[in-house]
Structure formats: structure tokens, C-alpha cells
Design an enzyme around this catalytic site. Structure first.
Site, PDB file in Angstrom:
ATOM      1  N   GLU B  68      46.436  47.866  42.879  1.00 16.96           N
ATOM      2  CA  GLU B  68      46.219  47.247  44.191  1.00 16.96           C
ATOM      3  C   GLU B  68      46.964  45.922  44.335  1.00 16.96           C
ATOM      4  O   GLU B  68      47.392  45.560  45.426  1.00 16.96           O
ATOM      5  CB  GLU B  68      44.723  47.041  44.445  1.00 16.96           C
ATOM      6  CG  GLU B  68      43.947  48.331  44.691  1.00 16.96           C
ATOM      7  CD  GLU B  68      43.456  48.984  43.409  1.00 16.96           C
ATOM      8  OE1 GLU B  68      43.829  48.517  42.301  1.00 16.96           O
ATOM      9  OE2 GLU B  68      42.690  49.967  43.505  1.00 16.96           O
ATOM     10  N   PHE B 130      27.219  51.257  43.444  1.00 16.84           N
ATOM     11  CA  PHE B 130      28.419  51.568  42.677  1.00 16.84           C
ATOM     12  C   PHE B 130      29.664  51.099  43.425  1.00 16.84           C
ATOM     13  O   PHE B 130      29.829  51.383  44.604  1.00 16.84           O
ATOM     14  CB  PHE B 130      28.511  53.078  42.420  1.00 16.84           C
ATOM     15  CG  PHE B 130      29.767  53.485  41.700  1.00 16.84           C
ATOM     16  CD1 PHE B 130      30.010  53.068  40.390  1.00 16.84           C
ATOM     17  CD2 PHE B 130      30.721  54.265  42.334  1.00 16.84           C
ATOM     18  CE1 PHE B 130      31.172  53.428  39.736  1.00 16.84           C
ATOM     19  CE2 PHE B 130      31.891  54.636  41.682  1.00 16.84           C
ATOM     20  CZ  PHE B 130      32.117  54.210  40.378  1.00 16.84           C
ATOM     21  N   GLN B 131      30.526  50.363  42.756  1.00 15.88           N
ATOM     22  CA  GLN B 131      31.759  49.807  43.311  1.00 15.88           C
ATOM     23  C   GLN B 131      31.511  48.925  44.528  1.00 15.88           C
ATOM     24  O   GLN B 131      32.282  48.938  45.474  1.00 15.88           O
ATOM     25  CB  GLN B 131      32.776  50.925  43.637  1.00 15.88           C
ATOM     26  CG  GLN B 131      33.287  51.620  42.377  1.00 15.88           C
ATOM     27  CD  GLN B 131      34.523  52.468  42.606  1.00 15.88           C
ATOM     28  OE1 GLN B 131      34.698  53.059  43.663  1.00 15.88           O
ATOM     29  NE2 GLN B 131      35.386  52.543  41.599  1.00 15.88           N
ATOM     30  N   LYS B 180      31.659  52.768  54.446  1.00 17.42           N
ATOM     31  CA  LYS B 180      32.000  54.189  54.552  1.00 17.42           C
ATOM     32  C   LYS B 180      31.276  54.878  55.709  1.00 17.42           C
ATOM     33  O   LYS B 180      31.835  55.768  56.347  1.00 17.42           O
ATOM     34  CB  LYS B 180      31.639  54.890  53.224  1.00 17.42           C
ATOM     35  CG  LYS B 180      32.376  56.196  52.998  1.00 17.42           C
ATOM     36  CD  LYS B 180      32.161  56.703  51.581  1.00 17.42           C
ATOM     37  CE  LYS B 180      32.944  57.987  51.338  1.00 17.42           C
ATOM     38  NZ  LYS B 180      32.765  58.467  49.946  1.00 17.42           N
ATOM     39  N   MET B 490      58.667  28.809  31.370  1.00 17.58           N
ATOM     40  CA  MET B 490      58.361  27.550  32.028  1.00 17.58           C
ATOM     41  C   MET B 490      57.264  26.803  31.269  1.00 17.58           C
ATOM     42  O   MET B 490      57.300  25.577  31.148  1.00 17.58           O
ATOM     43  CB  MET B 490      57.949  27.791  33.483  1.00 17.58           C
ATOM     44  CG  MET B 490      57.900  26.526  34.312  1.00 17.58           C
ATOM     45  SD  MET B 490      59.478  25.656  34.350  1.00 17.58           S
ATOM     46  CE  MET B 490      60.198  26.298  35.861  1.00 17.58           C
TER      47      MET B 490
END
Lengths: 210, 580
Positions: B68, B130-131, B180, B490
Site C-alpha cells: 500500500e 478484525f482489521q 463495508k 547521508m
């Protein structure tokens, strides 16, 4: 394969730092140009900011998140609905130097559901509510103080008395001082709510936002 | 070396018959179509499935990314190159949190971006389902605006509002969280074109009195400079800027996000300023008496310590965001408005030009005293600056350069000759390592006719190299140049300068061979160890029609100069470690 001529360079040259042209002036830590003789910074000042906002979930979280994230020094924050359905008024008391106060106003204005933001002048109509729970050993004296501050007794038992005082901040501070003699067990303060004085509008709002 | 073909992408069957709006998800997709969106970058998942199902019937292209974060960076770069919001999509929970880095990146750079995230059904919200993640809460500090959709009949409008907000005023990322049940819920309403909320009214023209005062200040200046920030590019104001600077003979310096807004081959260009900017730009910034700063937020990497930033200068600050005025550097003449419009206003208000002849001459002297230059030995290893210069010479002017973050980014910035806006695509404000490759994917899809070169570092490339799989699948003709010094270079440079050369956790002796890695993904891999290989490999990689990776083993001892130490004085930039 031929290499470019400038590959064989010797590196950066030019006058070293101490030999370079220098500016005359300076700025202070707030980015403001100053007289080199006087390295003054703005001192913090206390002020009241009023925001008129859409009454929708997340606005208060955005406002408080803004203050947290930018490390603004916030004294109190109150919020409640207005006479216009769908809109709320947030009153903020802050203590910051002028550049910080300007930033607070501008950053608040950036939050999309915020309709209008302004700083109230130094003498707004402002009031706060405090609940004080004190030891109940001397009910008569407590009652006398409560009357002195136009307060109300909300709860009185054998061991504790809880009173309510409303008014401007200085009055509340004085009242709390006065109750200290009885032993203060708990305090809950709401923070200031404020409106502009007289006919002056607290928020300049289009008709579509009323 | 051209003519070799990468594997063509696998054919997928897609039903593109236009579909009536039946659900919230259909409305979401229609809203994007109404906004003119052509590409969506994302990753599938449980809570976002209804939206993907609706996409099945759309002609919009969905680019499935490997992660993502890649979706957010690709969409960000897409928005940077096109000027219109890029769109990324992810599921709830980990999908959404993986987007956060990319959203925060876009937020710091005011890049137009719309993020759509799945959410657990409304009845489970707040139950640690969940999630589940409080995505609106998590992204609130890093978005311009975000919304929790709560109704199938208004969700399409929410997406339209998010799109309009991302695009208008000061651009930035917005997010809509999509439970959803809301996307599955019934609606038949077409959400129409994107509309701004009625509380949002970005300014256009600056106050005319303030413009006159600014014009007067500029006309009487003896040492004026124009500081062009990213806002010039976002407002499409490059032509106005060039006309104004040329007309009044005022030297122009660009910030890092403003790079490309003014052509560096123009005689008035002092190129780039800030921590690793040119010596001449930093000298001019330090001693100028009047600065016209356009669309810049005076980031600390530009200003160094504010006490020593242009302390003699009256500052004219043009910005569309009033909150930028006097945030870091006090503006004597704030001009709040759109950069393109305000530059026109200013041009109309100028009465005469400043007398800049000797000032311009002084700037030219600095150019010869402090040229961008590097010490190159006769022998190997190869200098990274040379690689950048060769690519610059062997590609067209409109080539898009993306980068990761680190030394390679600075070398690319310093040694490329920038002549066109929207060709420099990098992570400015957040400094996100791993930005380069997914950004190259987004940039190539946004501008398929332009060459895209990604300069990356070994550390940066390792962070998102899985996106090569996407470049191969989509057969994107991009060239990744890994300037490989086996280190987080760096950090190592700072350790050399400020931490007694203690290279704690900055050296990467165990990195893979990136050319082999590229081949494993199905891309072409090349390697450069010597100067003799440079020309041939660059031509081969540019000639290859598909993604290629060049693993360039550069001089690990090379550091980035000039350098202004963090919070330091721009005019005291160091040319060597000894001057730090």
C-alpha cells in the site's frame, strides 16, 4: 570510451566561510527582523479566541489535535451548540506570543468545517463555571462564602459540601482561594465561554451558515 | 540496444459495460469517473472488496501495487506530474495504516492525493473488529481533510468533496473511510461532479493595496531575489515567473519543491538553495535586501537557522495559504492568493524596475567562485555526480526524475539541469526513503510519452524494491539507477561530520546484487563498476523497452557538498568537511 573533460576536476573552491560577504541584520527566533542592538522577542499574552464551526463529528478532535501537534499553550477550551442548528461555538483561552496567536487563528481557519475564527478584544463577556467539593465541618462559614460569590450549594452532607460558582475567571480564582480554608477535596472547572460585548458580532457569519 | 521486449502483461478479462448505480460502492466509483480519474493505485482486501467489485465494471485502470505504501507514493507522483489528484485505495486496518506514510508524504509536499480506505461494517466500528483501525483518527494530522462515510446515499458525494478539496486551494491529501455496509448499501444517486464544501473558499487575488506596497518595495531594492517554491509549479505560474524575472532582471532561486519552476539554463537562475543548495544561491539569500518568495513555506532545510535567513531583506510572501504567512519567517508584505494570479497583479503594479545591474554581476561572480563541482580521481570508483550528469546529457529535457531519499537524491538534485516544471518528483518534506521506485511507476503512467529515470540509493531502493514486480507486469519503460555505496550514505555523512566517524548501523555490507535482483523480478539488470562501462550501460538501459535497474557501484567515500549544517547559517555553507 572517452571520459568527459570535467571529470578531472579538483573539487569545490571559493572563499571560505570567514571571508564571505555578510549581512548586516539579524532575525529573532520567531523569524522577525530585529534591530541588532535589541534582540527582543514577543512575550506571551493571554487572549480569547472564538471559533464558529460545523457541528459534526471530529471537529473538536481536529482542533485539539492541532493544539497538541503544534505545541500551542492552551489554557481552556469549551464547546457547545449555538442557536443555529448544526453549528457550535468553540471558545479557546490561550497564552502565546503574538506570532503564535496569529498562527492559532490561521491554523484554526484552515480546518475545513470551521466557518469563522476571531480573537475577541481584551474585555469580552466571559464566564466560567466551577464545582468545588469542600470539607463539611463548618457549613455556616461555607454558606457565607458561597453567598458572597453568588454561588449555589448543590450538595451538602455530613462530611462534604459541593458548591457551584459562575463568573469571570478572576472571580472564580478568588472564590477558590476563599474556600481553601475549609479544605478543598475536588475541583471541576469548565473553562471560559465568551461572546463579544454589546452589539458586536462574535462571528461574522453568512446567512447560509445560520 | 533497443528493440528488446519485456514480457507483455498478462491479459485480464474485464467487463467494462457501464453499470447502473446500485450500491454505495458504485457511487464511489462513479464519483471518481465524474472527476475524470483514469488510474487508481491500490491493493485489494476484505473491507474494500465492494469498491473493487464496482471497479470491475469501470473503464478506469486499477494498478495493483505490491504494498500500500507503493500505492500512495505512485498516486502522489501521478498527482505531482499531472497536477490533478492521484487516487490510492486500500483495505481497512493494515491496508490503511500502510498508506499513512504516503499520505503524510503528500501532506508535507501539498501534493493532491485522494485516499480511499475500506472500514469494518459500521456496527463493528469501535469494537476492535478484525482489521479495524481508527483510520480517520490516525490520518487526521496528516490529511487536509478526511471523512468517515456513514450513508450509502451520500458516500459518492463524500468522495467528490474529498476530490475537490485535494485539488483546490493549497492542494493536499484527503481521505474517505468506507465502512463495508455503506459501500454495500443501496443507492441509485449519481453523485455528480466534485464539489467543495461551503465552508471552504480559497483566496485567488491578493489585496491590491498590499500588492502595490510590495511592488514599490521591489522596485526600490538594490539586491532583490525571487525565491520560487513548489507553489509556483502547483499554480502553473512558471511562465508568469519567467516573464516577471526577465522583465525586471531579478535573479531567481528555487527551493527543492520549486525545482523546475524556473529554467536553470537561464542567465538569471541561481538554481537551488538550502542545506545542499548552490553556494551562489545561498550567498544571494543571505545578503539580499528584498525577497519575493512565491509559494514556499520556509522549511528549515531551506532557511537554516531563521536568525540568519535573509536578515537584511524585506520579505514579500505570496502564498495561497494564509497560515504560511509569518509562520517561520515574518513577511513584511503578505500577498495571500494564487501564485499565478498574484504574479500577474504584481507585474501590473510595478512602476519601473529595480536597478540590479551590479547585483546580477555580483551573483555571476559567486557562480564562478562556487561552481557545483566535485573532485574526481582518474581511477575508479565512479563518482555519483558523473552518473547524474551523463543521464542528464543522454535524455530529453522533459525527462522525469524521481528519487528516493538520501545522498543520491541530493546529487540528482544538484547535478541535473532542471528546465521544466513537473519533472522533479521526490519526497521533499517528509524525506521518505523508498519513494523513488513507486513514484517512477506513478510518473510513467501519468506521462507515458516522457522518459522516467529513478535515481535511488541502495538503502532507499531496498525499502520498496518489491514494486519492480508492478513495473514488470505493467511493462513500464523506467530506468532505475541505484547509486550504490553500501550504506545509508547521508547518515554516514553526518556520522563522519558530527558523530566522530562512528558508523552506527549505517553501513550495509550485505546488500544484494541489484542487477540480479532486477532479473529475478523479470526486469533487466545492469551493473557499472568503472567509468569505461558508463556510456554503454546507460544507453543499453535507456534503450530497453521495459523496466531496468543499473547497480552503480559508486565511490563510498563521496559526500554531498556544499552543506549548511542543520539550523546553520546559509551564507556559511561548507565546501568540505573541514569547513563544517
Amino acid at each position: 570510451m572517452s571520459r568527459r573533460q570535467n571529470v578531472h576536476r579538483t573539487g569545490l573552491e571559493g572563499p571560505p566561510p570567514e571571508e564571505r560577504l555578510r549581512p548586516v541584520g539579524r532575525r529573532n527566533s520567531q523569524g522577525i527582523r530585529i534591530d541588532p542592538e535589541i534582540e527582543a522577542e514577543h512575550e506571551p499574552r493571554r487572549t480569547t479566541i472564538s471559533a464558529y464551526v460545523n457541528n459534526e463529528p471530529g471537529v473538536l478532535a481536529r482542533v485539539s489535535g492541532l493544539f497538541h501537534r503544534r505545541q500551542f499553550n492552551i489554557e481552556s477550551l469549551t464547546v457547545g451548540p449555538t442557536q443555529n442548528e448544526g453549528y457550535s461555538r468553540i471558545t479557546l483561552v490561550v497564552e502565546e506570543p503574538d506570532p503564535g496567536i496569529d498562527q492559532i487563528k490561521k491554523q484554526l481557519s484552515k480546518i475545513v468545517p470551521v466557518v469563522h475564527v476571531r480573537e475577541l478584544d481584551s474585555n469580552p463577556v466571559a464566564s466560567e463555571l466551577v464545582l468545588l467539593k469542600v470539607d463539611g465541618d463548618e457549613p455556616d462559614k461555607v454558606q457565607a462564602i458561597t453567598e458572597m460569590y453568588d454561588g449555589q450549594t448543590l450538595d451538602a452532607g455530613p462530611r462534604t459540601i459541593t458548591v457551584q460558582i459562575t463568573g469571570e475567571e478572576g472571580k472564580i480564582d478568588d472564590a477558590i482561594d476563599a474556600y481553601k480554608q475549609f479544605g478543598i477535596r475536588e475541583i471541576a472547572r469548565t473553562g471560559q465561554a465568551a461572546l463579544a460585548r454589546g452589539e458586536e458580532e462574535t462571528a461574522r457569519v453568512d446567512e447560509r451558515h445560520t | 540496444m533497443s528493440g528488446e521486449q519485456a514480457q507483455s502483461p498478462p491479459e485480464t478479462e474485464t467487463d467494462t459495460t457501464p453499470k447502473e448505480i446500485e450500491t454505495g460502492a458504485d457511487a464511489v466509483v462513479r464519483s471518481l469517473e465524474n472527476a475524470g480519474v483514469e488510474h487508481v493505485f491500490g491493493v485489494q482486501g476484505g473491507a474494500i472488496m465492494p469498491v473493487y467489485d464496482a471497479l470491475y465494471h469501470s473503464e478506469m485502470a486499477h494498478i495493483t501495487m505490491a504494498h500500500e505504501q507503493g500505492a500512495a507514493h505512485a498516486a502522489d507522483a501521478y498527482g505531482t506530474v499531472t497536477g490533478d489528484p492521484g487516487v490510492c485505495m486500500a483495505t481497512s486496518g493494515p491496508g490503511a495504516t500502510n498508506l499513512v506514510t504516503g499520505i503524510a508524504d503528500a501532506n508535507m509536499d501539498s501534493d493532491p492525493l485522494v485516499a480511499l480506505t475500506g472500514q469494518v461494517p459500521t456496527e463493528f466500528v469501535g469494537n476492535d473488529a478484525f482489521q479495524e483501525t481508527d483510520t480517520v483518527g490516525v490520518t487526521s494530522p496528516v490529511t487536509k481533510a478526511n471523512f468517515f462515510a456513514d450513508d450509502p446515499t451520500s458516500v459518492g458525494g463524500d468522495v467528490g468533496t474529498a476530490f475537490a478539496l485535494a485539488n483546490r486551494g493549497r492542494q493536499g491529501p484527503t481521505l474517505v473511510d468506507l465502512p463495508k455496509d455503506v459501500t454495500n448499501g443501496e443507492t441509485t444517486d449519481d453523485p455528480g461532479a466534485p464539489e467543495l464544501p461551503d465552508t471552504y473558499a480559497p483566496p485567488e487575488k491578493a489585496d491590491s493595496d498590499a500588492v502595490s506596497e510590495a511592488a514599490t518595495a521591489l522596485a526600490r531594492a538594490e539586491k532583490p531575489v525571487i525565491l520560487a517554491g513548489g507553489g509556483v509549479i502547483k499554480a502553473e505560474a512558471s511562465d508568469e515567473l519567467r516573464a516577471f524575472a526577465t522583465e525586471h532582471e531579478i535573479p531567481v532561486i528555487t527551493t527543492m519543491p520549486g525545482t523546475g519552476s524556473f529554467p536553470e539554463d537561464h542567465e538569471l537562475s541561481l538554481e537551488i538553495a538550502g542545506m545542499h543548495g548552490t553556494g551562489y544561491a545561498n550567498m544571494a539569500i543571505t545578503v539580499t535586501d528584498c525577497m519575493l518568495a512565491v509559494g514556499t513555506r520556509f522549511d528549515d532545510r531551506l532557511t537554516g537557522g531563521v536568525e540568519t535567513f535573509a536578515p537584511d531583506a524585506e520579505i514579500i510572501h505570496v502564498d495561497i495559504d494564509a497560515a504560511e504567512i509569518s509562520k517561520n519567517i515574518e513577511a513584511d508584505h503578505p500577498l495571500v492568493g494564487d501564485a499565478k494570479v498574484v504574479l500577474d497583479q504584481l507585474a501590473d503594479s510595478m512602476v519601473g524596475s529595480p536597478a540590479t545591474e551590479s547585483w546580477v554581476e555580483q551573483c555571476q561572480t559567486w557562480k564562478s567562485e562556487y561552481p557545483m563541482d566535485y573532485a574526481a580521481p582518474d581511477d575508479e570508483p565512479v563518482k555519483p555526480q558523473y552518473i547524474v550528469e551523463r543521464f542528464d546529457e543522454l535524455t530529453d529535457d522533459d525527462t522525469i526524475v524521481t528519487t528516493g531519499v538520501g545522498q543520491h537524491q541530493m546529487w540528482a538534485w544538484q547535478y541535473w539541469t532542471w528546465t521544466k516544471p513537473r519533472t522533479w518528483v521526490t519526497s521533499h518534506g517528509l524525506g521518505t526513503m523508498g519513494y523513488g521506485l513507486p513514484a517512477a511507476i506513478g510518473a510513467k503512467l501519468a506521462a507515458p510519452e516522457q522518459d522516467v529515470v529513478c535515481f535511488d540509493g541502495d538503502g532507499s531502493f531496498l525499502m520498496t524494491c518489491q514494486e519492480l514486480s508492478v513495473a514488470v507486469r505493467e511493462n513500464l519503460d523506467i530506468t532505475v539507477v541505484v547509486l550504490n555505496n553500501s550504506a545509508i550514505g547521508m547518515v554516514r555523512q553526518w556520522q563522519d561530520a558530527f558523530f566522530g566517524e562512528r558508523h552506527m548501523a549505517s553501513e550495509y555490507p550485505w546488500i544484494p546484487d541489484f542487477d540480479t535482483l532486477a532479473e529475478a523480478f523479470g526486469a533487466r539488470g545492469f551493473r557499472i563498476d568503472t567509468y569505461d562501462e558508463v556510456e554503454e550501460v546507460i544507453e543499453a538501459a535507456l534503450g530497453y523497452d521495459g523496466p531496468s535497474v543499473i547497480d552503480v557501484h559508486i565511490d563510498p567515500g563521496e559526500n554531498v557538498y556544499p552543506m549548511v549544517p542543520s539550523g546553520g547559517d546559509n551564507g556559511l555553507f561548507a565546501l568540505t568537511e573541514g569547513q563544517l
